[in-house]
Design an enzyme around this catalytic site. Structure first.
Site, PDB file in Angstrom:
ATOM      1  N   SER A 150       0.848  -1.202   0.000  1.00 56.37           N
ATOM      2  CA  SER A 150       0.000   0.000   0.000  1.00 56.37           C
ATOM      3  C   SER A 150       0.875   1.239   0.000  1.00 56.37           C
ATOM      4  O   SER A 150       2.023   1.186   0.446  1.00 56.37           O
ATOM      5  CB  SER A 150      -0.865   0.016   1.261  1.00 56.37           C
ATOM      6  OG  SER A 150      -1.542   1.245   1.382  1.00 56.37           O
ATOM      7  N   TYR A 163      -1.977  -0.336  10.808  1.00 54.75           N
ATOM      8  CA  TYR A 163      -2.024  -0.666   9.375  1.00 54.75           C
ATOM      9  C   TYR A 163      -0.704  -0.307   8.687  1.00 54.75           C
ATOM     10  O   TYR A 163      -0.140  -1.104   7.936  1.00 54.75           O
ATOM     11  CB  TYR A 163      -3.187   0.093   8.728  1.00 54.75           C
ATOM     12  CG  TYR A 163      -3.439  -0.234   7.279  1.00 54.75           C
ATOM     13  CD1 TYR A 163      -4.037  -1.439   6.902  1.00 54.75           C
ATOM     14  CD2 TYR A 163      -3.100   0.670   6.258  1.00 54.75           C
ATOM     15  CE1 TYR A 163      -4.285  -1.736   5.561  1.00 54.75           C
ATOM     16  CE2 TYR A 163      -3.350   0.388   4.927  1.00 54.75           C
ATOM     17  CZ  TYR A 163      -3.939  -0.819   4.584  1.00 54.75           C
ATOM     18  OH  TYR A 163      -4.177  -1.106   3.259  1.00 54.75           O
TER      19      TYR A 163
END
Ligand SMILES: NC(=O)c1ccc[n+]([C@@H]2O[C@H](COP(=O)([O-])OP(=O)(O)OC[C@H]3O[C@@H](n4cnc5c(N)ncnc54)[C@H](O)[C@@H]3O)[C@@H](O)[C@H]2O)c1
Length: 275
Positions: A150, A163
């Protein structure tokens, strides 16, 4: 009205090959799995139990019936079952797409349990899947792995210690696994998507894409959010023989998110707002 782009598959590129896509019942994983099927691969996908039926129906609508295995990537026994069931059904394993991840996004309030679950599904699950897939790939003389990372692996974002650290670990895992599996002719790479309109994002937007696409879209040079289908081409490229000399690296698929400086935001916000 936001238009979904279409993609022309490379006919037969993965014929005779077998791919396993974790989290392939929905979103980005579903788009990658569907394009692999359209390019001739046999495909197995995993998904959380409540996603399995929806995934099955979505594939069936497109004329495909991949093996769908329901369970939680945080459980080691389930990861083993995924590999075993895929090889039992299709006889081999050539490609792994590590995609399923935990979306726990917490910062100062993150508990040890939050970190545990994030890392368990995320980098630990990815690592275990690579360890389990490698022996099956060795039998075919090699293979390829794509980890879905990501933009959050590369930048700081508010309230995202869990995250972003889990995605950061995926970057190093990609490099280390690529080095250790190179002698087996197994390549390991990652893609780093920007903001892609999937259900987590849809939930955060209360379903109002017309309103929120320009707001979050302005963070990207292209002044829009990405579509799951736009992740498939880059992922399939990294799996394919076209990427035979590409390993241990990350391919940002982020519409220019990672390259834009604060000065660029004035320009992208104008474009995003005028659409
Ligand atoms: N959507 C974005 O903006 C975006 C941006 C960057 C990276 N990503 C990454 O893309 C990947 C897919 O995200 P998405 O937006 O398509 O999500 P999604 O919610 O649309 O789909 C997630 C899939 O993973 C499965 N899954 C989730 N947790 C699981 C678990 N514990 N065990 C087994 N399966 C599990 C779900 O069943 C589903 O099939 C993730 O790695 C995510 O971090 C997404």
């Amino acid at each position: 009205m936001v238009k979904t782009p279409t993609r022309t598959p490379v006919a037969g590129r993965f014929k005779g090959k077998v791919a396993l896509v974790t989290g392939g019942t929905n979103g980005i994983g579903y788009a990658i799995a569907l394009e692999l099927l359209r390019e001739g691969a046999n495909v197995a996908v995993s998904g959380l139990p409540h996603d399995a039926e929806g995934g099955r129906a979505a594939f069936a609508k497109e004329g495909y019936s991949p093996l769908i295995i329901a369970g939680d990537m945080a459980e080691e026994a389930f990861c083993k079952k995924l590999i075993d069931d895929t090889v039992a059904k299709y006889g081999r394993l050539d490609y792994l797409v590590n995609n399923a991840f935990s979306f726990i996004a917490k910062g100062l309030d993150a508990t040890r349990a939050d970190f545990h679950y994030s890392f368990n599904v995320g980098p630990f699950g990815f690592a275990l899947m690579i360890q389990l897939a490698a022996p099956a790939m060795r039998k075919n003389g090699g293979g390829a792995i794509v980890n879905v990372s990501s933009i959050s692996s590369w930048v700081a974002q508010p309230n995202r210690w869990t995250y972003n650290t889990a995605k950061g670990a995926v970057t190093q895992l990609t490099r280390c696994a690529a080095l250790d599996l190179a002698p087996d002719n197994i390549r390991v790479n990652s893609i780093s998507p920007g903001w892609i309109w999937t259900r987590e994002v849809d939930k955060a937007a209360g379903g109002d894409r017309e309103k929120f696409d320009p707001i979050w879209g302005q963070y990207h040079m292209l002044a829009r959010m990405g579509h799951p289908i736009e992740m498939a081409g880059p992922a399939l490229f990294l799996l394919s023989d076209d990427a035979s000399f590409v390993t241990g690296t990350d391919l940002p698929v982020d519409g220019g998110y990672n390259g834009i400086g604060p000065e660029g935001l004035g320009q992208t916000s104008k474009i995003a707002g005028s659409r």
